[in-house]
Design an enzyme around this catalytic site. Structure first.
Site, PDB file in Angstrom:
ATOM      1  N   PRO A   2       0.844  -1.206   0.000  1.00  0.00           N
ATOM      2  CG  PRO A   2      -0.557  -1.484   1.832  1.00  0.00           C
ATOM      3  CD  PRO A   2       0.708  -1.987   1.213  1.00  0.00           C
ATOM      4  CD  GLU A   3       4.138   2.935  -2.543  1.00  0.00           C
ATOM      5  OE1 GLU A   3       4.376   3.943  -1.852  1.00  0.00           O
ATOM      6  OE2 GLU A   3       4.992   2.082  -2.813  1.00  0.00           O
ATOM      7  CG  HIS A  91      -3.080 -14.373   7.128  1.00  0.00           C
ATOM      8  ND1 HIS A  91      -1.948 -14.864   7.756  1.00  0.00           N
ATOM      9  CD2 HIS A  91      -3.255 -15.125   6.017  1.00  0.00           C
ATOM     10  CE1 HIS A  91      -1.477 -15.873   7.027  1.00  0.00           C
ATOM     11  NE2 HIS A  91      -2.244 -16.048   5.981  1.00  0.00           N
ATOM     12  NE  ARG A 110       5.744 -10.830   2.785  1.00  0.00           N
ATOM     13  CZ  ARG A 110       6.686 -10.410   1.952  1.00  0.00           C
ATOM     14  NH1 ARG A 110       6.343  -9.814   0.838  1.00  0.00           N
ATOM     15  NH2 ARG A 110       7.955 -10.571   2.267  1.00  0.00           N
TER      16      ARG A 110
END
Ligand SMILES: [Zn+2]
Length: 271
Positions: A2-3, A91, A110
């Site tokens: 994500p930017e 997750h 992650r």
């Protein structure tokens, strides 16, 4: 990853559902994010009201009464709003349950993201203190970028991606902005004239604004959606297009490694 545009879109997607609500309970299923979710945070947050959701760089700042919850999405993190939370999936690491039964759920395969707390109202967390200006605020202008780059031999692309110079300009957007400004990524930052830096500032704002506008169409995906976040992509002019013809002049786009990151540029359009 994500930017800034994805983080800003997340902010706009979740804020209307959480602002003004009180946290009934926080449930942490796995503390092992990039930094551990602080022990006792559940107790600290219960009963506090979310007054605002801001963004600084790629941090979401949930402003509570006397304190701020910092959320960073890392490489694969996402937030979702559920009116009736479905069973936890793998997750799903943290839930914030609000007083109207809404759940804000943090999902991160992650686990490079972060959920942290600072008692300071203005988010004076050590992670935020050294950050440069936001690219979409007036503080980031040609005069500022000119001052910030004088005497710098580092490539302009690396300077753009340096959070102390300006925040939130990741690899994709740095490549695209430099193309639009007609500047080669490897040029020493300190050698660029003020008019060229002015074009670069405009180009940075332009690419980020376009990406955020694209994100607007995904806002509904933040509510009651089980899917992974959609990444909205601009039609890239150079990023990922090594060897393909430049969209402006047809010359093959070149690939250059700068500080371990792939840089793409047109040798004809960029000087
Ligand atoms: Zn070209």
């Amino acid at each position: 990853m994500p930017e800034l545009p994805e983080v800003e879109t997340t902010r706009r997607g979740v804020a209307p559902h959480v602002v003004g609500r009180t946290i009934a309970a926080m449930r942490v299923y796995d503390r092992r994010l990039r930094w551990p979710v602080p022990a006792g945070l559940e107790k600290l947050l219960a009963g506090r009201t979310i007054e605002r959701v801001d963004r600084r760089s790629k941090y979401l700042l949930f402003r509570l009464h006397e304190g701020t919850l910092l959320v960073h999405l890392g490489m694969t993190g996402s937030l979702r709003i559920h009116r009736h939370a479905p069973a936890r999936r793998t997750h799903d690491h943290v839930d914030l349950v609000l007083d109207d039964g809404t759940t804000l759920r943090y999902h991160d395969p992650r686990r490079f993201g972060a959920i942290l707390w600072t008692p300071a109202q203005e988010g004076e967390h050590p992670l935020l203190r050294e950050l440069g200006p936001e690219p979409l605020t007036p503080a980031f202008d040609a005069a500022y970028l000119w001052r910030a780059t004088r005497g710098k031999r580092a490539a302009i692309k690396l300077a753009l991606m340096d959070n102390r110079v300006v925040v939130g300009v990741g690899n994709i957007y740095a490549n695209e902005a430099l193309f639009r400004a007609g500047i080669r990524p490897g040029v020493a930052a300190g050698r660029l004239s003020r008019p060229r830096l002015a074009r670069l500032v405009d180009a940075v704002r332009e690419v980020l604004t376009e990406a955020i506008a694209k994100g607007g169409s995904t806002l509904r995906d933040y509510v009651d959606s089980a899917g992974e976040p959609g990444y909205f992509q601009l039609t890239y002019r150079v990023y990922g297009r090594a060897g393909a013809p430049c969209r402006a002049c047809g010359s093959p786009v070149r690939l250059l490694r700068l500080g371990q990151r792939a840089s793409f540029y047109c040798p004809h359009c960029q000087r």
